[in-house]
Design a protein around this motif. Structure first.
Motif, short mmCIF file in Angstrom:
data_model
loop_
_atom_site.label_atom_id
_atom_site.label_comp_id
_atom_site.label_asym_id
_atom_site.label_seq_id
_atom_site.Cartn_x
_atom_site.Cartn_y
_atom_site.Cartn_z
N ASP A 182 0.84 -1.20 0.00
CA ASP A 182 0.00 0.00 0.00
C ASP A 182 0.88 1.25 0.00
O ASP A 182 1.86 1.34 0.75
N ARG A 183 0.53 2.23 -0.82
CA ARG A 183 1.36 3.44 -0.92
C ARG A 183 1.35 4.28 0.35
O ARG A 183 2.25 5.09 0.56
N HIS A 184 0.34 4.11 1.18
CA HIS A 184 0.28 4.83 2.46
C HIS A 184 0.63 3.92 3.63
O HIS A 184 0.49 4.32 4.78
#
Length: 161
Positions: free
Chosen positions: A128-130
């Motif tokens: 996940d990018r976050h």
């Protein structure tokens, strides 16, 4: 005070940092539970087999107390001791502020959704990018790095506000 997060101002905690935090919490929790059970046996004078009903009740009582403590720590302090020792903080994904006890309870209970399908919801952090797990997405929370060594001198002196 509302602090809207921008993509360039947030340093998300990565997979390994969060694994380290969970490991620290597991060691602390296991140690506290073991001492609690030994203290209970010492105070009551009742020594039962580890697989007996009274020991199971004491174990589940300790586990329930740990869940309530996690919910309160996440809401009041922005994370558990493991998260803070890993220089991280739990925050609302929109504002960056602390979450409420209700959202903390939702996040804590939703950990089962992240763990049950072969830990897939926890492994999701790595992709996940976050850096959000499934329970973070459900509760709309993020885990932010709070390491002061990553901040500029202007940020540390308060000038960047």
């Amino acid at each position: 005070r509302i602090q809207v997060l921008t993509m360039d101002s947030v340093r998300y905690a990565g997979f390994w940092r969060r694994i380290a935090a969970v490991t620290i919490d597991a060691i602390l929790l296991s140690t506290l539970m073991l001492f609690g059970l030994v203290a209970w046996i010492s105070l009551t004078g009742e020594a039962h087999a580890w697989d007996s009903t009274p020991m199971a009740q004491a174990f589940y009582g300790c586990l329930l107390a740990a869940l309530v403590l996690k919910i309160l720590l996440d809401a009041w302090l922005g994370g558990t001791p493991g998260l803070h020792l890993a220089d991280c903080r739990l925050a609302d994904a929109r504002t960056g502020e602390r979450i409420t006890a209700g959202r903390s309870a939702l996040r804590t209970l939703a950990i089962a959704l992240s763990v049950l399908p072969l830990l897939l919801g926890m492994l999701w952090i790595a992709w996940d990018r976050h850096g959000q797990s499934w329970h973070d997405k459900l509760a709309n929370t993020i885990v932010i790095r709070e390491d002061d060594s990553l901040r500029s001198l202007a940020e540390l002196s308060g000038e960047a506000m």
